[in-house]
Enzyme design. Structure first.
Site, PDB file in Angstrom:
ATOM      1  N   ASP A 290       2.037  -9.120   0.420  1.00  0.00           N
ATOM      2  CA  ASP A 290       2.409  -8.651  -0.912  1.00  0.00           C
ATOM      3  C   ASP A 290       2.837  -7.195  -0.749  1.00  0.00           C
ATOM      4  OD1 ASP A 290       2.956  -8.310  -3.560  1.00  0.00           O
ATOM      5  OD2 ASP A 290       1.055  -9.089  -4.293  1.00  0.00           O
TER       6      ASP A 290
HETATM    7  C1  BGC Z   1       3.546  -8.504  -6.791  1.00  0.00           C
HETATM    8  C2  BGC Z   1       4.265  -9.677  -6.151  1.00  0.00           C
HETATM    9  C3  BGC Z   1       5.748  -9.411  -6.148  1.00  0.00           C
HETATM   10  C4  BGC Z   1       6.031  -8.092  -5.434  1.00  0.00           C
HETATM   11  C5  BGC Z   1       7.490  -7.740  -5.390  1.00  0.00           C
HETATM   12  C6  BGC Z   1       3.955  -7.191  -6.160  1.00  0.00           C
HETATM   13  O1  BGC Z   1       3.434  -6.118  -6.892  1.00  0.00           O
HETATM   14  O2  BGC Z   1       2.154  -8.695  -6.673  1.00  0.00           O
HETATM   15  O3  BGC Z   1       3.974 -10.858  -6.848  1.00  0.00           O
HETATM   16  O4  BGC Z   1       6.412 -10.477  -5.532  1.00  0.00           O
HETATM   17  O5  BGC Z   1       5.348  -7.060  -6.117  1.00  0.00           O
HETATM   18  O6  BGC Z   1       7.977  -7.362  -6.625  1.00  0.00           O
END
Ligand code: BGC
Length: 759
Positions: A290
């Protein structure tokens, strides 16, 4: 102008626009469409994805290999200097430059949990689908396939070849701000739905991604929460959802989550990544962190992380060094690269690059409306209040929740841009106040329930009241034949809701309207379950979740009976928060010392509390309804519950043991309208299994004309009847008596039969 000249002029303008788009890198032929022009033995489509990846990895230098293992994000705070030429990025959440010398395409990633996000950055439109919870309320695998296919198609049309979507975290903590992205509290229901979604998405030539692995069930302190949960509970609940989705779809990517699990960050947790995901689930794709969730080089690489996103703090030069020193074996590096490339071959990124074109808006509307109609749950309908008969209504009061112009949506990285901007623009922040944080924004889609209701009841006076003053709303309700009160609960990534109560004065609003008019219908637009102190005073309640760009039309179709509701709850609605496994959300404690406060990125204007804390999931495998069953608590609305405008009767259950248990029964539509029933099968395992009282093991959605009877036959997957033995790491069928129960809700199971299994 004569028609011929007009045609020539329009064609000229069209070609000029295309040329401009291509020049600016946004149109067909522009960046993001980098078609591999290189020929090599790995381009032979008759070879397997693994063989092709093997041939390609053999051609790569160390630097080239490393370059595929990290990239940039759209948020500048994550972009590390010199890591990628941003001009080729389409502006999605992530970008990893390909390797033109070898024909390896750029990886263009976009968040796409409920539709493609941030499309408007390039003036592109994407369909805002109803929330994941709405989709899950349909229990419909075919619909989940349509949902994923639409997202896949729109990603492709916008030049993206990887989705960051497919959220599957279970509703263990119903105050979770991201519940709306997910598929409810049951691992089998959630796993099957996301499996179909990802399968369909990948059929469009786009890499799917299941997230957030694992047990990332609350947003509060998400990067510092150390989740404590035993292996068996984890495998039979949250991880089972991932296991089913991965196996059913062959998904290409899994995103590891921000939190720690039993002492190790999820993105460097060998049990989660190497043992469970890669070994036991047979996952052949790659693990991406993530955003900002990578915390080490060697530990993470050896634990099974394959890609750091975004930035190159750990999987850039540091990884090259670790490989050169032998700390991370070259074979492991090759495995990381192999996993990425084999996925790109398998999904079609080399052979079928995205074909950029304008998104088909109407095809998107059709799917969005169908999902909202199939996903809106009728929770209460006293004295047949619904469906409304337009001809017998002279006046209707529509109240609250900006129902004159819009429906609400869920916030954070899943936020789909509304066409034309936020339909309910927030008031500007007071002078001198900082701009609203990303996670604080509430975005509304231009879909007006008021208009849709007016269109159904052309002869009635339909008046709107904003609901700001409950007494004034009550006055309007009193002067009307019926009152429809819209209420909402905004939720977002990055924060959990403080409680399950509707925010603001909305509970008072409903009570005031209900006191003024006995024909009060409540339409909920919520991300999470909510409490309803006024439930006995209103005549009908619809849970529309976040209903998407065609939400208004779907709600009106259900209110007026053009669509017979068939959805069932994928989450339990408790009577009160005191009934939850955790009556209080576990919060991150304040920083203990200066050392706990760090700048999250160089030059950040604020400091972050990095204090770790434990989130004890001692309810274990008793997630959702399993908790209420085990603790003998009566929910407000049970898992699997939902009303229809007709009725169904169940009969003739027959359970036949075998290599797969077969369950047969009849369902009859005993009412006067056609409808669809979601027939559910639950099992009580033998007492020696030490399980909660029952688990969902199968279901079928069946369409029935009035009076029609259908025989349903379900072959149950033996896995779903088994328990996980943490001592040998195997799923086992416990010998003993299994009670199978069948009906229309987890708390309404008229049929039952016990059979002996195992041994
Ligand atoms: C989120 C993810 C997301 C990523 C990219 C993160 O803060 O938890 O679900 O895909 O950001 O935007």
């Amino acid at each position: 102008m004569n028609p011929k000249r007009l045609l020539i002029l329009s064609l000229t303008v069209f070609s000029l626009s295309l040329a401009l788009l291509a020049f600016s890198g946004q149109g067909p032929g522009g960046p993001g469409n980098q078609a591999p022009a290189v020929q090599g033995p790995w381009m032979d489509k008759s070879l397997s994805p693994d063989r092709r990846a093997e041939l390609l990895v053999g051609q790569m230098t160390l630097d080239e290999k490393i370059s595929l293992l990290h990239g940039v994000g759209f948020r500048q705070m994550f972009a590390s200097p010199g890591s990628a030429p941003p001009t080729r990025s389409l502006g999605g959440a992530g970008f990893i430059p390909g390797i033109p010398r070898l024909g390896i395409p750029d990886l263009q990633m976009a968040d796409a949990a409920v539709g493609v996000t941030r499309g408007a950055r390039f003036g592109r439109y994407s369909t805002a689908l109803p929330s994941g919870t709405s989709e899950a309320s349909s229990w419909d695998l075919k619909l989940a396939h349509d949902y994923g296919a639409l997202i896949g198609r729109e990603l492709r049309n916008q030049g993206f070849n990887m989705s960051l979507g497919g959220g599957i975290n279970l509703t263990r903590e119903p105050r979770n701000g991201r519940t709306f992205e997910y598929k409810g509290e049951d691992p089998i229901l959630a796993g099957k739905l996301v499996g179909q979604e990802m399968k369909a998405l990948q059929e469009q030539g786009v890499i799917g991604d299941v997230k957030h692995y694992a047990v990332n069930d609350q947003e509060s302190g998400r990067s510092f929460a150390d989740v404590k949960i035993d292996k068996r509970a984890m495998r039979e609940s949250d991880l089972l959802a991932f296991e089913i989705a991965v196996k059913d779809s062959g998904v290409g990517a899994v995103m590891c989550s921000y939190n720690l699990v039993n002492g190790d960050y999820a993105c460097e947790n060998s049990y989660l990544l190497n043992e469970a995901l890669k070994r036991d689930f047979g996952f052949q794709g790659f693990v991406v962190s993530d955003w900002g969730g990578t915390h080490s080089t060697t530990k993470a690489a050896l634990a099974g992380l394959d890609m750091e996103m975004p930035g190159n703090t750990y999987f850039g030069e540091a990884l090259a060094k670790a490989v050169n020193s032998g700390e991370v074996p070259m074979a492991r590096l090759d495995d990381m690269v192999h996993r990425i490339l084999r996925t790109e071959f398998a999904v079609g990124l080399f052979d079928l690059p995205p074909d950029r074109k304008v998104v088909d808006v109407f095809a998107g509307f059709e799917v969005a409306q169908r999902v909202a109609e199939q996903g809106t749950v009728l929770l209460k309908n006293a004295q047949g209040q619904l469906p409304l008969r337009a001809s017998s209504l002279n006046s209707i009061a529509v109240i609250g929740s900006h129902a004159d112009v819009a429906v609400i949506s869920g916030g954070g990285s899943a936020q789909v841009d509304p066409p034309g901007g936020n339909a309910v623009p927030p008031p500007p922040p007071p002078a001198g106040a900082p701009p609203r944080a990303f996670f604080e924004q509430v975005v509304w889609h231009p879909s007006s329930p008021l208009k849709a209701i007016r269109a159904k009841a052309a002869h009635a006076k339909v008046k709107y009241d904003a609901g700001l003053d409950p007494a004034a709303a009550g006055e309007l309700a009193k002067a009307s034949d019926i009152a429809i009160v819209f209420v909402n609960q905004p939720t977002s990534e990055g924060r959990d809701v403080p409680s399950l109560s509707l925010p603001g004065n909305q509970d008072q609003l409903v009570s005031a309207v209900a006191a003024a008019n006995p024909h009060t219908i409540v339409v909920l637009e919520t991300g999470d379950p909510v409490t309803m102190p006024w439930i006995d005073k209103v005549s009908a309640v619809l849970e529309a979740w976040y209903p998407g760009i065609r939400g208004a039309e779907a709600i009106a179709n259900i209110l007026f009976g053009d669509v017979n509701p068939s959805a069932k709850l994928p989450v339990t609605f408790p009577r009160a928060e005191a009934d939850l496994p955790h009556p209080k959300l576990t919060q991150q404690p304040p920083p203990a010392s200066e050392a706990d406060q760090v700048a999250p990125f160089p030059g950040a204007p604020f400091r972050m509390n990095t204090r770790r804390f434990e989130v004890e999931y001692n309810e274990g495998l008793k997630v959702g309804y399993k908790w209420y069953d085990a603790e003998n608590k009566q929910p407000l609305f049970a898992f699997g519950y939902g009303l229809s405008y007709t009725n169904y009767a169940y009969s003739d259950l027959k359970v036949v043991p075998g290599s797969a248990v077969t369950v047969t029964f009849n369902v009859k539509n005993t009412g006067a309208r056609p409808g669809a029933e979601i027939a559910q099968v639950y099992t009580t395992l033998p007492a020696s299994a030490g399980e909660p009282p029952k688990r969902l093991v199968g279901w079928e959605k069946v369409q029935l004309a009035p009076g029609q009877v259908k025989k349903i036959t379900l072959r149950l997957d033996p896995h779903y009847l088994s328990v996980f033995n943490p001592d040998n790491g195997k799923w086992e069928l416990v010998e003993g008596d299994y009670k199978f129960r069948v009906g229309g809700s987890s708390r309404d199971l008229p049929l039952s039969q016990t059979v002996r299994l195992g041994g």
